[in-house]
Enzyme design. Structure first.
Site, PDB file in Angstrom:
ATOM      1  N   ALA A 192       0.851  -1.192   0.000  1.00 24.66           N
ATOM      2  CA  ALA A 192       0.000   0.000   0.000  1.00 24.66           C
ATOM      3  C   ALA A 192       0.884   1.239   0.000  1.00 24.66           C
ATOM      4  O   ALA A 192       1.996   1.211   0.538  1.00 24.66           O
ATOM      5  CB  ALA A 192      -0.896  -0.011   1.234  1.00 24.66           C
TER       6      ALA A 192
ATOM      7  N   GLY B 138       0.707  -5.040   0.894  1.00 26.59           N
ATOM      8  CA  GLY B 138      -0.370  -5.188  -0.083  1.00 26.59           C
ATOM      9  C   GLY B 138       0.093  -5.800  -1.395  1.00 26.59           C
ATOM     10  O   GLY B 138      -0.703  -6.418  -2.105  1.00 26.59           O
TER      11      GLY B 138
ATOM     12  N   GLU C 126      -0.004  -9.355  -0.765  1.00 26.69           N
ATOM     13  CA  GLU C 126      -1.422  -9.736  -0.652  1.00 26.69           C
ATOM     14  C   GLU C 126      -2.074  -9.866  -2.031  1.00 26.69           C
ATOM     15  O   GLU C 126      -2.919 -10.729  -2.242  1.00 26.69           O
ATOM     16  CB  GLU C 126      -2.157  -8.709   0.228  1.00 26.69           C
ATOM     17  CG  GLU C 126      -1.706  -8.819   1.683  1.00 26.69           C
ATOM     18  CD  GLU C 126      -2.259  -7.706   2.570  1.00 26.69           C
ATOM     19  OE1 GLU C 126      -1.915  -6.538   2.316  1.00 26.69           O
ATOM     20  OE2 GLU C 126      -3.025  -8.008   3.485  1.00 26.69           O
TER      21      GLU C 126
ATOM     22  N   GLU D 282       3.990  -5.040   7.727  1.00 23.37           N
ATOM     23  CA  GLU D 282       3.103  -4.041   8.338  1.00 23.37           C
ATOM     24  C   GLU D 282       3.403  -3.824   9.818  1.00 23.37           C
ATOM     25  O   GLU D 282       3.279  -2.709  10.330  1.00 23.37           O
ATOM     26  CB  GLU D 282       1.632  -4.455   8.159  1.00 23.37           C
ATOM     27  CG  GLU D 282       1.097  -4.256   6.752  1.00 23.37           C
ATOM     28  CD  GLU D 282       1.305  -5.457   5.839  1.00 23.37           C
ATOM     29  OE1 GLU D 282       2.179  -6.312   6.146  1.00 23.37           O
ATOM     30  OE2 GLU D 282       0.616  -5.527   4.813  1.00 23.37           O
TER      31      GLU D 282
HETATM   32  N1  CO8 Z   1       4.483   3.310  -0.281  1.00 21.59           N
HETATM   33  C1  CO8 Z   1       4.876   4.483  -0.806  1.00 21.59           C
HETATM   34  N2  CO8 Z   1       6.082   4.682  -1.369  1.00 21.59           N
HETATM   35  C2  CO8 Z   1       6.944   3.640  -1.365  1.00 21.59           C
HETATM   36  C3  CO8 Z   1       6.614   2.396  -0.822  1.00 21.59           C
HETATM   37  C4  CO8 Z   1       5.303   2.244  -0.258  1.00 21.59           C
HETATM   38  N3  CO8 Z   1       4.860   1.087   0.226  1.00 21.59           N
HETATM   39  N4  CO8 Z   1       7.658   1.562  -0.953  1.00 21.59           N
HETATM   40  C5  CO8 Z   1       8.628   2.272  -1.557  1.00 21.59           C
HETATM   41  N5  CO8 Z   1       8.204   3.521  -1.821  1.00 21.59           N
HETATM   42  C6  CO8 Z   1       8.945   4.611  -2.458  1.00 21.59           C
HETATM   43  C7  CO8 Z   1       9.961   5.198  -1.518  1.00 21.59           C
HETATM   44  O1  CO8 Z   1       9.360   6.134  -0.645  1.00 21.59           O
HETATM   45  C8  CO8 Z   1      10.928   5.803  -2.493  1.00 21.59           C
HETATM   46  O2  CO8 Z   1      10.395   7.027  -2.957  1.00 21.59           O
HETATM   47  P1  CO8 Z   1      11.310   8.386  -2.947  1.00 21.59           P
HETATM   48  O3  CO8 Z   1      12.398   8.069  -3.940  1.00 21.59           O
HETATM   49  O4  CO8 Z   1      10.362   9.418  -3.402  1.00 21.59           O
HETATM   50  O5  CO8 Z   1      11.811   8.516  -1.559  1.00 21.59           O
HETATM   51  C9  CO8 Z   1      10.918   4.835  -3.666  1.00 21.59           C
HETATM   52  O6  CO8 Z   1       9.709   4.088  -3.529  1.00 21.59           O
HETATM   53  C10 CO8 Z   1      12.076   3.859  -3.632  1.00 21.59           C
HETATM   54  O7  CO8 Z   1      12.073   3.218  -2.373  1.00 21.59           O
HETATM   55  P2  CO8 Z   1      13.388   3.072  -1.472  1.00 21.59           P
HETATM   56  O8  CO8 Z   1      14.323   4.219  -1.705  1.00 21.59           O
HETATM   57  O9  CO8 Z   1      12.946   2.804  -0.076  1.00 21.59           O
HETATM   58  O10 CO8 Z   1      14.014   1.745  -2.129  1.00 21.59           O
HETATM   59  P3  CO8 Z   1      14.980   0.689  -1.431  1.00 21.59           P
HETATM   60  O11 CO8 Z   1      15.434  -0.201  -2.520  1.00 21.59           O
HETATM   61  O12 CO8 Z   1      16.003   1.371  -0.586  1.00 21.59           O
HETATM   62  O13 CO8 Z   1      14.037  -0.139  -0.423  1.00 21.59           O
HETATM   63  C11 CO8 Z   1      12.049  -1.364   0.181  1.00 21.59           C
HETATM   64  C12 CO8 Z   1      13.026  -0.957  -0.942  1.00 21.59           C
HETATM   65  C13 CO8 Z   1      12.764  -2.283   1.182  1.00 21.59           C
HETATM   66  C14 CO8 Z   1      10.919  -2.135  -0.505  1.00 21.59           C
HETATM   67  C15 CO8 Z   1      11.517  -0.107   0.891  1.00 21.59           C
HETATM   68  O14 CO8 Z   1      11.089   0.829  -0.079  1.00 21.59           O
HETATM   69  C16 CO8 Z   1      10.367  -0.368   1.824  1.00 21.59           C
HETATM   70  O15 CO8 Z   1      10.570  -0.868   2.915  1.00 21.59           O
HETATM   71  N6  CO8 Z   1       9.133  -0.023   1.372  1.00 21.59           N
HETATM   72  C17 CO8 Z   1       7.942  -0.196   2.197  1.00 21.59           C
HETATM   73  C18 CO8 Z   1       7.506  -1.626   2.244  1.00 21.59           C
HETATM   74  C19 CO8 Z   1       6.312  -1.768   3.160  1.00 21.59           C
HETATM   75  O16 CO8 Z   1       6.388  -1.504   4.350  1.00 21.59           O
HETATM   76  N7  CO8 Z   1       5.182  -2.231   2.582  1.00 21.59           N
HETATM   77  C20 CO8 Z   1       3.958  -2.409   3.343  1.00 21.59           C
HETATM   78  C21 CO8 Z   1       3.086  -1.193   3.252  1.00 21.59           C
HETATM   79  S1  CO8 Z   1       1.675  -1.291   4.304  1.00 21.59           S
HETATM   80  C22 CO8 Z   1       0.603  -2.258   3.468  1.00 21.59           C
HETATM   81  O17 CO8 Z   1       0.840  -2.715   2.383  1.00 21.59           O
HETATM   82  C23 CO8 Z   1      -0.712  -2.494   4.178  1.00 21.59           C
HETATM   83  C24 CO8 Z   1      -1.788  -3.073   3.272  1.00 21.59           C
HETATM   84  C25 CO8 Z   1      -3.167  -2.946   3.865  1.00 21.59           C
HETATM   85  C26 CO8 Z   1      -3.507  -1.498   4.144  1.00 21.59           C
HETATM   86  C27 CO8 Z   1      -4.972  -1.247   4.262  1.00 21.59           C
HETATM   87  C28 CO8 Z   1      -5.216   0.213   3.852  1.00 21.59           C
HETATM   88  C29 CO8 Z   1      -6.621   0.691   3.885  1.00 21.59           C
END
Ligand code: CO8
Length: 256
Positions: free
Chosen positions: A63, A108, A111, A131
């Site tokens: 997400a 997500g 998922e 999460e």
């Molecule tokens: N959301 C928004 N932006 C993201 C996300 C995300 N999930 N993941 C990565 N990005 C963005 C980063 O912010 C970054 O953007 P910017 O260059 O503008 O800063 C760009 O993508 C590249 O990311 P990184 O620089 O972090 O790349 P890395 O290679 O260093 O790291 C990772 C990759 C490990 C995947 C890291 O980006 C990360 O940990 N991302 C988040 C992963 C995460 O926690 N996912 C779970 C999200 S919560 C969820 O899915 C809940 C679902 C149910 C919700 C119900 C809602 C109603």
């Protein structure tokens, strides 16, 4: 449009194309996925759906975290139900779906892959439900689909620790069907070719029967199987399949 829907012969290919944000799912993108799945459901000549992420880093990083903050609780709950509803379209899609996990599949994103019928991963794929690290728990079906796939204990381990699995670890616990070297889309096409030539109606009966297995007590599940296998038996394709066996020739299924 962030969601691209294209054709690869008799397959549909859905690509999440937002690589600069690792294909993270905004609500607008989830809406687009829903529309694309509706479109696939209406394509009479499609025999399987492939889903992948654009770029060489991510299938989908989950997400869009930046969209999740400071929301009224009711919006959050409706958001979760909305995502669950869109992903559930994969359960009832007339054709099987294959997630091609080409990189990160987190939250997500995993998922979405869990809602597909099958999952193939490239060796660089990394998967998890992180999460818990955000103070959250999965909201797009992860707590329900993951234990059905890998068992309660392994699902709890992944959800409570938020641990990242590599492709080999994911294959070892049955989270992905296969790890494939090289071109993942070609691998998806080859995987689909193993079943896409069979009768679409019969494939659907088989999916419906197996989907009920986790939800019903054995006695009731066996009743569902008896009904659906009888419906399969009544199709012209079953007649053709059995006749072809006796006549020692390849069957010509007509999805009838
Ligand atoms: N959301 C928004 N932006 C993201 C996300 C995300 N999930 N993941 C990565 N990005 C963005 C980063 O912010 C970054 O953007 P910017 O260059 O503008 O800063 C760009 O993508 C590249 O990311 P990184 O620089 O972090 O790349 P890395 O290679 O260093 O790291 C990772 C990759 C490990 C995947 C890291 O980006 C990360 O940990 N991302 C988040 C992963 C995460 O926690 N996912 C779970 C999200 S919560 C969820 O899915 C809940 C679902 C149910 C919700 C119900 C809602 C109603």
């Amino acid at each position: 449009m962030t969601i691209e829907l294209s054709r690869l012969d008799n397959l549909a290919l859905l690509t999440i194309n937002r690589p600069h944000a690792l294909n993270a799912l905004s609500f607008a993108i989830i809406q687009e996925i829903g529309s694309a799945l509706d479109a696939v459901a209406g394509m009479a000549d499609v025999r399987a759906l492939l889903i992948t992420g654009a770029g060489d880093k991510a299938f989908c990083a989950g997400a869009d975290i930046k969209e999740l903050r400071n929301r009224p609780l009711i919006d959050q709950k409706r958001g979760s139900e909305f995502g669950q509803g869109v992903f559930a379209k994969l359960d009832t899609l007339p054709v099987a779906s294959i997630a091609l996990i080409n990189g990160y599949a987190f939250g997500g994103g995993l998922e979405l892959a869990l809602a597909c019928t099958f999952r193939l991963a490239s060796p660089v794929a990394r998967m998890g439900l992180p999460e818990i690290k955000l103070g959250l728990i999965p909201g797009y079906g992860g707590t329900q689909r993951l234990p059905r796939l890998v068992g309660e204990s392994r699902a709890l381990e992944m959800i409570l620790t938020g641990r990242t699995l590599n492709a080999a670890e994911a294959a070892a616990i049955g989270l992905v069907n296969k790890v494939v070297e090289g071109d993942l889309i070609a691998a998806g096409k080859a995987f689909a070719a193993e079943f896409a030539g069979y009768s679409l109606r019969t494939l659907e009966f088989a999916r419906r029967a197996v989907q009920r297995a986790e939800k019903l007590p054995l006695v009731e599940g066996l009743r569902v199987e008896a009904d659906l296998s009888t419906l399969a038996y009544r199709t012209a394709d079953a007649e053709e399949g059995m006749a072809a066996f006796e006549e020692k020739r390849r069957p010509e299924f007509k999805d009838d």
